[in-house]
Each structure stands twice: as C-alpha cells, then as structure tokens.
Design an enzyme around this catalytic site. Structure first.
Site, PDB file in Angstrom:
ATOM      1  N   GLU A  57     -42.464  11.316  -5.241  1.00 11.09           N
ATOM      2  CA  GLU A  57     -43.373  11.463  -6.369  1.00 11.09           C
ATOM      3  C   GLU A  57     -43.458  12.941  -6.702  1.00 11.09           C
ATOM      4  O   GLU A  57     -43.777  13.765  -5.847  1.00 11.09           O
ATOM      5  CB  GLU A  57     -44.731  10.843  -6.014  1.00 11.09           C
ATOM      6  CG  GLU A  57     -44.582   9.346  -5.790  1.00 11.09           C
ATOM      7  CD  GLU A  57     -45.882   8.595  -5.561  1.00 11.09           C
ATOM      8  OE1 GLU A  57     -46.964   9.186  -5.706  1.00 11.09           O
ATOM      9  OE2 GLU A  57     -45.801   7.399  -5.236  1.00 11.09           O
TER      10      GLU A  57
ATOM     11  N   SER B 190     -44.904   0.889  -1.817  1.00 10.11           N
ATOM     12  CA  SER B 190     -45.800  -0.197  -2.233  1.00 10.11           C
ATOM     13  C   SER B 190     -45.918  -1.224  -1.116  1.00 10.11           C
ATOM     14  O   SER B 190     -46.809  -2.073  -1.145  1.00 10.11           O
ATOM     15  CB  SER B 190     -45.281  -0.864  -3.506  1.00 10.11           C
ATOM     16  OG  SER B 190     -43.919  -1.223  -3.382  1.00 10.11           O
TER      17      SER B 190
ATOM     18  N   LYS C 253     -36.532   8.715  -2.914  1.00  9.77           N
ATOM     19  CA  LYS C 253     -37.395   8.918  -4.079  1.00  9.77           C
ATOM     20  C   LYS C 253     -38.649   9.661  -3.635  1.00  9.77           C
ATOM     21  O   LYS C 253     -39.189   9.362  -2.581  1.00  9.77           O
ATOM     22  CB  LYS C 253     -37.769   7.570  -4.696  1.00  9.77           C
ATOM     23  CG  LYS C 253     -38.793   7.659  -5.820  1.00  9.77           C
ATOM     24  CD  LYS C 253     -38.839   6.402  -6.648  1.00  9.77           C
ATOM     25  CE  LYS C 253     -39.714   5.305  -6.136  1.00  9.77           C
ATOM     26  NZ  LYS C 253     -41.147   5.642  -5.992  1.00  9.77           N
TER      27      LYS C 253
ATOM     28  N   ASP D  55     -38.407   5.219  -0.544  1.00  7.21           N
ATOM     29  CA  ASP D  55     -39.477   6.189  -0.828  1.00  7.21           C
ATOM     30  C   ASP D  55     -39.730   7.116   0.348  1.00  7.21           C
ATOM     31  O   ASP D  55     -39.818   6.660   1.500  1.00  7.21           O
ATOM     32  CB  ASP D  55     -40.794   5.440  -1.087  1.00  7.21           C
ATOM     33  CG  ASP D  55     -41.039   5.190  -2.559  1.00  7.21           C
ATOM     34  OD1 ASP D  55     -40.545   5.980  -3.391  1.00  7.21           O
ATOM     35  OD2 ASP D  55     -41.722   4.200  -2.875  1.00  7.21           O
TER      36      ASP D  55
ATOM     37  N   GLU E 299     -43.457   5.905 -14.309  1.00  5.92           N
ATOM     38  CA  GLU E 299     -44.405   4.800 -14.105  1.00  5.92           C
ATOM     39  C   GLU E 299     -45.610   4.928 -15.025  1.00  5.92           C
ATOM     40  O   GLU E 299     -46.263   5.979 -15.065  1.00  5.92           O
ATOM     41  CB  GLU E 299     -44.853   4.760 -12.629  1.00  5.92           C
ATOM     42  CG  GLU E 299     -45.880   3.662 -12.367  1.00  5.92           C
ATOM     43  CD  GLU E 299     -46.097   3.324 -10.903  1.00  5.92           C
ATOM     44  OE1 GLU E 299     -45.417   3.908 -10.034  1.00  5.92           O
ATOM     45  OE2 GLU E 299     -46.948   2.458 -10.635  1.00  5.92           O
TER      46      GLU E 299
HETATM   47  O1  KIV Z   1     -43.364   1.995  -4.192  1.00  6.90           O
HETATM   48  C1  KIV Z   1     -42.999   1.380  -5.191  1.00  6.90           C
HETATM   49  O2  KIV Z   1     -42.897   0.152  -5.204  1.00  6.90           O
HETATM   50  C2  KIV Z   1     -42.667   2.123  -6.387  1.00  6.90           C
HETATM   51  C3  KIV Z   1     -42.509   1.331  -7.643  1.00  6.90           C
HETATM   52  C4  KIV Z   1     -43.825   1.152  -8.263  1.00  6.90           C
HETATM   53  C5  KIV Z   1     -41.534   1.915  -8.544  1.00  6.90           C
HETATM   54  O3  KIV Z   1     -42.587   3.321  -6.362  1.00  6.90           O
END
Ligand code: KIV
Length: 275
Positions: free
Chosen positions: A126, A57, A124, A95, A193
């Site tokens: 997706e 994000s 993390k 991420d 989400e």
């Molecule tokens: O990238 C991010 O901030 C996220 C959140 C929305 C959980 O994946």
C-alpha cells in the site's frame, strides 16, 4: 532452452508481467481475484483467472478480524505457500502486510520471504509518497512490485474508515502524481481501490503500466475482487462494487468462469458498481 515454468503446461503458458503489458496494449482486460488456499487456487487456475492475489484481506475473511492490521508476515507466507501449490497459469502476487515495509531493508527482507518461502512472483504494498523509495529499492533488486493506491485498508485507523478516495480535485491530482512517481520508481502494476470512475480512467490512461481496479470503474486495465465476496460467502454489508457471481451459477467453478467472462467482455463492473 525451456524453463521449468514453461514446461508445466505449454498449452497454457504462465502469465508474466510481459503478458499483462501486452494485455494493456491490446485492450484485453485482466481478470484478477484474491485467494487464500490451495483448493480455491486450483479452481481459479481452471477458470483462467490471470492474476491471483494472496491479499491481507485474509485477516478479515479468513481470520475474522475487523481490519487487515493484525495480519503478520507468517500468516502471509503460510497462505501464499498453500495458494502457490494450486496454481500453474496465473501470476501469483502477495501482499506485504501492515508494518512489514517500514524501511527499505525490512521491505526487501519480507518481499524475499514472500517469494522464497511463499512462492510469490510479485509483491504488493500500500503506497503513498512515503513508499516511493521502497518501491525503487525493491525494483532495483529485480523484485516485481504492485503499488496499491486509493483506499488503503492498512491505514483505516488513520484515515477514518473504508471510504472512497480521491473525490476532491486536490486529492485526485495528488493521487495521479503519486501514481506517476511510483511508476517512475519501478512499480510494474498499479492497483487502485475505491476511487471515482473518472479518476480510474485518468490514471489508467496516464500510466504505461497496467492498472487493476477494485471499485475504480470500468476503464482500468483489469478488475480484482475478493474471492469470498463474489462467491457470496462474506457475511454482512458488501461494498457497492461487489457482484455476487454465484447467482445463477451451479457451482464455484462456474461462478469463477462467469466472473472472468464478465471482466473480459466488459460487462463487469456495471454503472451501479461505480463511484
Ligand atoms: O488484500 C486484498 O484483498 C486486497 C484487495 C482488496 C485488492 O488488497
């Protein structure tokens, strides 16, 4: 023998996956926020946030893009390294950005970059059915993995925008099946989400691993929000699940403490934040 991590502050032992499992078992809610720099990381640590996510994000809230798609591995490593310097107690998750895990080997290489160069303790990605083998491969190399399900911002150009997922019965059943498959493949946490609260409740009850939600209702094992949203820094229209914790707070640290307290006491999310 004590590890370096344990010695850092024995009165505030670092949060580990085992801590999160215990929290799920005991019903203590997990308070989680995104973070992108060392100064805010220090405040999140002081506010006793449990899990800190260096989210892609950052492409939207730091870099000013409309989506997370332009974020690169170098961007992620840079911000993760900065956040890691400010943290002691929270678990640090980062991420894997868009197209950094198209194959098992590339996923492994980039997860290792986030951990070795960025200081992340968990990655993390997706995830849908197509990522099960990748999760399995990372887990087989003892990499802690969070599988992100529901609204997947990296896929917005394919799915047609930032929309609630799993409203239809068939989509909800498919998501539950995928969540179970990802858990069996070795995912240590599931992040949900933007799904209806009932689906958040069902997936949380069906999985052994902790489930952290954003716009997934009050029944998940924890809540995560974008830091700039809760500090009212983000401009423009905010998603329904966002609460401005700066309201009534004297400073950023107090707002962060209010967020942690609201999550722990079950006061956030309220019905108006749910789908
Ligand atoms: O990238 C991010 O901030 C996220 C959140 C929305 C959980 O994946």
């Amino acid at each position: 023998m004590y590890t370096h991590l344990q010695l850092r502050d024995s009165t505030r032992p670092p949060v580990s996956l085992a801590t999160l499992d215990r929290m799920k078992a005991s019903g203590e809610k997990i308070a989680s926020l995104t973070c992108y720099d060392a100064s805010f990381a220090t405040l999140l640590d002081e506010a006793d946030v449990d899990v800190v996510l260096v989210g892609d994000s950052l492409g939207m809230v730091i870099q000013g893009h409309d989506t997370t798609v332009p974020v690169t591995m170098d961007d992620m490593v840079y911000h993760c390294r900065a956040v890691a310097r400010g943290l002691h107690r929270p678990l640090l998750m980062a991420d894997l950005p868009f197209m950094s895990y198209p194959s098992k080997d590339q996923a492994l290489l980039n997860a290792v970059r986030l951990m070795q160069e960025g200081g992340a303790e968990m990655v993390k990605l997706e995830s849908g059915g197509g990522q099960i083998e990748i999760v399995e491969f990372l887990a087989s190399h003892d990499i802690a993995v969070c599988a992100h399900l529901g609204l997947k911002p990296q896929s917005v150009h394919k799915t047609g925008g930032f929309r609630v997922q799993g409203r239809e019965q068939s989509a909800a059943e498919k998501m539950l099946k995928t969540a179970k498959a990802l858990e069996s493949a070795g995912a240590d946490i599931v992040l949900l989400e933007c799904v209806p609260r009932e689906l958040g409740k069902i997936i949380t009850a069906e999985l052994q691993v902790p489930v952290i939600g954003i716009g997934a209702g009050p029944d998940t094992n924890g809540q995560i929000l974008v830091l700039y949203d809760i500090l009212d820094i983000t401009t423009g229209r905010k998603p329904r699940f966002v609460q401005n914790f700066m309201e009534g707070a004297g400073n950023n640290l107090e707002a962060l403490r209010r967020f942690v307290q609201a999550v722990k006491q079950g006061n956030y999310p309220a019905p108006e934040h749910c789908f």
